[in-house]
Design a protein around this motif. Structure first.
Motif, short mmCIF file in Angstrom:
data_model
loop_
_atom_site.label_atom_id
_atom_site.label_comp_id
_atom_site.label_asym_id
_atom_site.label_seq_id
_atom_site.Cartn_x
_atom_site.Cartn_y
_atom_site.Cartn_z
N TRP A 84 23.81 -3.40 -0.28
CA TRP A 84 23.19 -2.30 0.47
C TRP A 84 21.84 -1.91 -0.17
O TRP A 84 20.87 -1.63 0.55
N ALA A 85 21.79 -1.94 -1.48
CA ALA A 85 20.53 -1.62 -2.16
C ALA A 85 19.45 -2.64 -1.80
O ALA A 85 18.29 -2.26 -1.55
N HIS A 86 19.80 -3.91 -1.75
CA HIS A 86 18.82 -4.93 -1.40
C HIS A 86 18.26 -4.71 0.00
O HIS A 86 17.04 -4.73 0.20
N MET A 87 19.15 -4.51 0.97
CA MET A 87 18.68 -4.34 2.34
C MET A 87 17.86 -3.05 2.50
O MET A 87 16.89 -3.01 3.27
N SER A 88 18.22 -2.02 1.77
CA SER A 88 17.46 -0.77 1.82
C SER A 88 16.04 -1.00 1.30
O SER A 88 15.05 -0.58 1.91
N LEU A 89 15.94 -1.65 0.14
CA LEU A 89 14.63 -1.97 -0.43
C LEU A 89 13.84 -2.87 0.51
O LEU A 89 12.65 -2.62 0.77
N ARG A 90 14.49 -3.88 1.01
CA ARG A 90 13.83 -4.88 1.85
C ARG A 90 13.20 -4.25 3.09
O ARG A 90 12.04 -4.51 3.41
N MET A 91 13.96 -3.42 3.78
CA MET A 91 13.47 -2.88 5.04
C MET A 91 12.49 -1.72 4.84
O MET A 91 11.51 -1.59 5.57
N VAL A 92 12.73 -0.86 3.86
CA VAL A 92 11.81 0.25 3.62
C VAL A 92 10.47 -0.26 3.10
O VAL A 92 9.40 0.18 3.54
N ASP A 93 10.50 -1.19 2.17
CA ASP A 93 9.25 -1.77 1.67
C ASP A 93 8.44 -2.39 2.81
O ASP A 93 7.23 -2.17 2.93
N TRP A 94 9.12 -3.19 3.64
CA TRP A 94 8.39 -3.87 4.72
C TRP A 94 7.81 -2.86 5.71
O TRP A 94 6.69 -3.02 6.20
N ALA A 95 8.56 -1.81 6.01
CA ALA A 95 8.07 -0.78 6.93
C ALA A 95 6.86 -0.06 6.36
O ALA A 95 5.89 0.23 7.08
N ILE A 96 6.88 0.24 5.06
CA ILE A 96 5.74 0.91 4.43
C ILE A 96 4.48 0.07 4.57
O ILE A 96 3.40 0.58 4.90
#
Length: 292
Positions: free
Chosen positions: A260-272
C-alpha cells in the motif's frame, strides 16, 4: 485505471512510424503502422506484418533489451507456457535507447467497467501467478522504492516539497520501508500494473492481460493492491470495490503495509509532477484510507 488519465510510466510518447523505421533498420522486418491503440500514456500502435496478420507495436524507453528479456519478457513467457492469457512477443529489438516490441494482438477490448464476474476472473488469474517463478531464480525481484527513488517514478522529494499532507505521507512511506526491507519477497509472477485498463474482455469475459512491461518476481498480492488503486479511478459495479477491500483486509499487515505504501507513493508522486492539485488530493484520499 487508464494510463492516459492517471500516469503509470514515463511521459515520453510513442512515435510509431519512427519506431517501425528503427525496427526495420535493426531487423529487416517492415511493418505497416495502422494507427494508435486506444488508451495509454506512453502508447501502443496497431501494425500489420508482410503476411497480413496484425500485431501491437510498443516501446520501453531507456531500457536495455538484455535486461528486458531477463525480467518482463521472461515472466510473461513463463505464464504463457502455463496457459495464462498474456500476449506472445513476436519481435523485440534495441532501437537506440529503447526496447521496441511487437506483440500478439489478443481478442477483446479494454475493460472500462469491472463487474463481479470480472473481479472473480481477475482474482483467479492472480491466483494463477502464485509460485510460477520458483524455478526461475534468474528473474529479478521487484523493488518497492520505499526508501529511495525509483527509475523515473516513486520519487520521494516531490512529496516532501508539495505540501504538509504529502510530506506526512512520504514519512509514512519511508517508515514502512524501514520496517519492511526491500526487495519484495516471494516467487510469484507479478504484473505490477494489474488494473482494468490492462484487462481485455469480450462480452464481459476477460480474454487477456496485457502490458507486462514492469513484470518481475515477488508477491502476487501486490497486483491486488494495484487493482484496488485502479478501481479508485474507474467505474465498477456496485459492491466490487467493497469486495476487493474485504480481501485486502484479510492480508497480514506485514504484507499489505509495504504494498500500500508503494502504490501511495507511486500515484501521489506522479500526480504531483504530471497532473493537477485535484489529482494529488484524489490519490491522497485513497492513500490515507488505510491506517498503515
Amino acid at each position: 485505471m487508464n494510463t492516459s488519465a492517471r500516469g503509470w510510466g514515463r511521459a515520453e510518447r510513442l512515435d510509431a512510424d519512427r519506431l517501425a523505421d528503427g525496427l526495420y533498420a535493426e531487423t529487416g522486418v517492415r511493418l505497416v503502422v495502422e494507427g494508435p491503440c486506444p488508451g495509454g500514456q506512453v502508447g501502443a500502435a496497431y501494425v500489420r506484418w508482410p503476411d497480413g496478420h496484425r500485431s501491437v507495436l510498443k516501446w520501453r524507453p531507456h531500457t536495455k533489451l538484455a535486461d528486458f528479456r531477463a525480467g518482463p519478457l521472461a515472466v510473461s513467457e513463463v505464464l504463457r507456457n502455463a496457459g495464462y492469457p498474456c500476449p506472445a512477443t513476436e519481435l523485440a529489438a534495441q532501437v537506440q535507447h529503447a526496447v521496441v516490441l511487437v506483440q500478439e494482438l489478443l481478442p477483446g477490448a479494454k475493460t472500462d467497467r469491472l463487474d463481479h464476474d470480472g473481479l472473480t476472473r481477475a482474482l483467479a488469474l492472480n491466483q494463477e501467478q502464485a509460485g510460477r517463478l520458483a524455478d526461475r531464480p534468474d528473474i529479478p525481484r521487484l523493488d518497492l522504492y520505499l526508501r529511495e527513488d525509483g527509475p523515473g517514478y516513486c520519487l520521494h522529494e516531490p512529496l516532501r516539497r508539495h505540501n504538509l499532507r504529502t510530506a506526512a505521507l512520504e514519512r509514512r512511506v519511508s517508515a514502512a520501508g524501514s520496517d519492511h526491507p526491500e526487495p519484495m519477497a516471494g516467487n510469484d509472477a507479478v504484473h505490477q500494473d494489474f488494473h482494468p485498463g490492462n484487462m481485455l474482455a469480450v462480452d464481459g469475459a476477460i480474454t487477456g492481460v496485457i502490458d507486462w512491461d514492469g513484470a518481475g518476481r515477488g508477491d502476487r498480492r501486490f497486483d491486488l493492491v494495484t487493482l484496488r488503486f485502479g478501481l479508485h479511478t474507474q467505474e465498477s459495479a456496485p459492491g466490487v470495490t467493497n469486495r476487493l477491500d474485504e480481501i485486502l483486509d484479510r492480508m497480514p499487515d506485514d504484507v499489505l503495509r509495504p504494498l500500500w505504501a508503494h502504490m501511495s507513493l507511486r500515484m501521489v508522486d506522479w500526480a504531483i509532477r504530471h497532473f493537477t492539485p485535484a489529482e494529488v488530493e484524489h490519490w491522497l484520499d485513497l492513500a490515507e484510507r488505510r491506517a498503515w
